[in-house]
Write an enzyme that holds these catalytic residues in place. Structure first.
Site, PDB file in Angstrom:
ATOM      1  N   ARG A 156       0.815  -1.188   0.000  1.00 31.65           N
ATOM      2  CA  ARG A 156       0.000   0.000   0.000  1.00 31.65           C
ATOM      3  C   ARG A 156       0.862   1.256   0.000  1.00 31.65           C
ATOM      4  O   ARG A 156       2.035   1.236   0.300  1.00 31.65           O
ATOM      5  CB  ARG A 156      -0.945  -0.002   1.211  1.00 31.65           C
ATOM      6  CG  ARG A 156      -0.247  -0.243   2.518  1.00 31.65           C
ATOM      7  CD  ARG A 156      -1.240  -0.427   3.661  1.00 31.65           C
ATOM      8  NE  ARG A 156      -0.556  -0.723   4.896  1.00 31.65           N
ATOM      9  CZ  ARG A 156      -0.121   0.204   5.736  1.00 31.65           C
ATOM     10  NH1 ARG A 156      -0.287   1.476   5.467  1.00 31.65           N
ATOM     11  NH2 ARG A 156       0.496  -0.148   6.864  1.00 31.65           N
ATOM     12  N   THR A 157       0.183   2.347  -0.402  1.00 33.75           N
ATOM     13  CA  THR A 157       0.882   3.627  -0.515  1.00 33.75           C
ATOM     14  C   THR A 157       1.333   4.083   0.859  1.00 33.75           C
ATOM     15  O   THR A 157       0.549   4.138   1.793  1.00 33.75           O
ATOM     16  CB  THR A 157      -0.070   4.685  -1.084  1.00 33.75           C
ATOM     17  OG1 THR A 157      -0.630   4.198  -2.287  1.00 33.75           O
ATOM     18  CG2 THR A 157       0.678   5.974  -1.368  1.00 33.75           C
ATOM     19  N   LEU A 158       2.586   4.401   0.980  1.00 32.54           N
ATOM     20  CA  LEU A 158       3.094   4.902   2.247  1.00 32.54           C
ATOM     21  C   LEU A 158       3.418   6.382   2.152  1.00 32.54           C
ATOM     22  O   LEU A 158       3.123   7.152   3.053  1.00 32.54           O
ATOM     23  CB  LEU A 158       4.345   4.123   2.661  1.00 32.54           C
ATOM     24  CG  LEU A 158       4.091   2.649   2.985  1.00 32.54           C
ATOM     25  CD1 LEU A 158       5.406   1.912   3.178  1.00 32.54           C
ATOM     26  CD2 LEU A 158       3.243   2.515   4.235  1.00 32.54           C
TER      27      LEU A 158
END
Lengths: 243, 276
Positions: free
Chosen positions: A20-22
């Site tokens: 997932r986008t961090l």
């Protein structure tokens, strides 16, 4: 012929090497937009920053959506491109009905809100702040959606630094039924302030105009700036102990 | 249409190129009690005959609200109609959720038609045995559609389906040209007249019919019995033992100057009774 396939997702193993986008990598800065007499005016510079490096200088951060809307985005550029693909498919299916109905700016804005909020709930956001403006059947519409799904409509909206630097100017100087020239002048005033004060701003911008007839986007151009202030000539004068 | 060797399956064509099961399904619509719809530029009215099986039971619901801007009247297998109404409500609300906007009625009708078509091309299914009169509002104004079990749909200015609907259709055919510019009240009046045509002489009261209306600025609503009875009385539509050819529209004013019938209101003292 047996293959063991390992399927890991956020449910089976929450700590697995996350997909997932961090954090964002290539980002665009503020977008500013206003309603004017004939429709919507939107401005955004063409910069794509890579952290603190002003790396890409020809990024178009505003695109038309269907017949009636224009979308401007700040934040992660690749996520913006992903959103454009979603919208492309949405508009395609809308056109395939071939029945005279078409999705207007209000519908697109709500769709984007659902999209952003849904991704936020999965802890995998599209790292953008979006501005969606349009005109349909004479009705002007201007809305904003953030990466966590916060959405609202207003006569003038902005993202990022634009909220802090441009909105106060617009609150004082925006009025109903601005002419095209007045609107552009107002936007340029906002963009100039952003250029002076936002470190991720670049001096190459476009202004998009959206009316009932459709969208036109200007060629990239630069704003005139003035740096001839006395304090800049000898910046260290008066600063004791500086070298 | 008599029984023949090509009518067992919906997936069997007859040598003449017909799907008998689909045609039989359309017969089921003709057996249901009448439903009619008519529209002007800004309003749509749906009305249906609602007769209960016995005095002890209530009558079946035949008009459903799908959304504020869409309603449907059914004729035929009411169970099938109920299921399709649920589908329509579901589609409307899902669209509203995603787009914060009402589902264009034209699209819903196409979705319904495609759903019905599926049942004409699967050996393990049967066609829906119900005809739907879909009334809806969208950007371009008021619309009335008819959805067939065959998967076809048509747009109408006015239409009637179900048993004895031909009588109503004859009445509507005479008057439909004026519907476009009709007022809401006149539309309701014409709907009630059309319903009366299907009753073949039986007295029209609000207990045997249901009326619903929707329009620009007016969400779809089924009118309550009192309102309907008031409309019937106001337009003096009741008519008893009157031949089906009765078509004289009463005057607009409700004061007793309309054609007197046995059931008409007593003549006002200051108005001379009219010749029958």
């Amino acid at each position: 012929m047996s293959e063991s396939v390992q399927v890991t997702n956020n449910l089976t193993n929450p700590e697995a090497s996350s997909q997932r986008t961090l954090y964002p990598y290539v980002t665009g800065t503020s977008v500013v937009a206003i309603k004017y007499k004939d429709g919507i005016l939107m401005a955004a510079d063409m910069g794509g920053s890579y952290g603190s490096t002003l790396r890409y200088k020809s990024v178009e951060r505003m695109k038309s959506v269907g017949k009636h809307s224009v979308l401007g985005a700040s934040g992660e550029i690749s996520d913006f491109q992903e959103i454009l693909r979603y919208l492309d498919e949405l508009i395609l299916h809308d056109n395939m009905w071939d029945d005279g109905n078409s999705l207007g700016p209000k519908e697109v804005h709500n769709y984007l809100t659902r999209l952003m909020y849904n991704r936020r709930n999965k802890f995998n956001p599209l790292w953008n702040s979006l501005v969606l403006g349009g005109v349909k059947n004479g009705q002007k519409y201007l809305g904003s959606v953030s990466m966590i799904g916060v959405h609202f409509e207003d006569n003038h909206v902005a993202t990022g630094f634009g909220n802090h630097l441009a909105r106060p100017i617009l609150r004082d100087e925006w009025k109903e039924d601005l002419s095209f020239e007045e609107g552009v002048k107002l936007l340029e005033k906002c963009m100039r302030v952003l250029l002076y004060r936002d470190r991720s701003a670049v001096n190459k911008l476009q202004i998009a105009k959206l009316t009932e007839e459709g969208m036109t986007i200007s060629q990239p151009y630069s704003l005139k700036t003035f740096w001839g202030y006395g304090a800049f000539q000898n910046p260290t004068v008066g600063a004791e102990g500086s070298w | 249409m008599f029984r023949n060797q090509y009518d067992t399956d919906v997936t069997t064509w007859s040598p003449a190129g017909r799907l008998f099961q689909v045609e039989y399904a359309m017969e089921a619509v003709k057996q249901g009690s009448a439903a009619i719809g008519l529209r002007s530029k800004s309003h749509v009215v749906l009305a249906c005959v609602n007769k209960s099986n016995s005095e002890l039971s209530s009558h079946q619901k035949k008009i459903f609200k799908a959304d504020d801007h869409i309603g449907v009247a059914i004729a035929g297998l009411t169970a099938d109609g109920r299921v399709l109404s649920r589908y329509m409500r579901s589609e409307c609300i899902n669209y509203s959720y995603s787009y914060e906007s009402p589902l264009p009625v034209g699209r819903l009708v196409v979705q319904l038609a495609d759903k019905a078509q599926v049942c004409t091309q699967r050996s393990w299914k049967r066609p829906y045995g119900v005809g739907l009169l879909v009334a809806g509002l969208d950007e371009s104004g008021a619309h009335l559609y008819y959805n067939c079990p065959s998967g076809n749909y048509f747009e109408y200015q006015a239409f009637a389906i179900g048993s004895r609907s031909q009588a109503a259709k004859t009445y509507l055919e005479r008057k439909f040209e004026s519907f476009s510019t009709s007022s809401r009240e006149n539309l309701l009046k014409d709907a009630l007249f059309a319903i009366r045509e299907t009753l073949q002489g039986e007295r029209l009261t609000s207990s045997i019919c249901t009326v619903a209306v929707l329009g620009v600025g007016e969400a779809f609503q089924i009118l309550d019995q009192k309102t309907v009875q008031a409309l019937i009385d106001a337009f003096e539509i009741a008519g008893e033992e009157a031949p089906a050819a009765e078509g004289d529209a009463p005057d607009q004013s409700a004061a007793g100057s309309g054609p007197t019938t046995d059931q008409g209101p007593p003549a006002e003292p200051d108005v001379a009774p009219m010749e029958t």
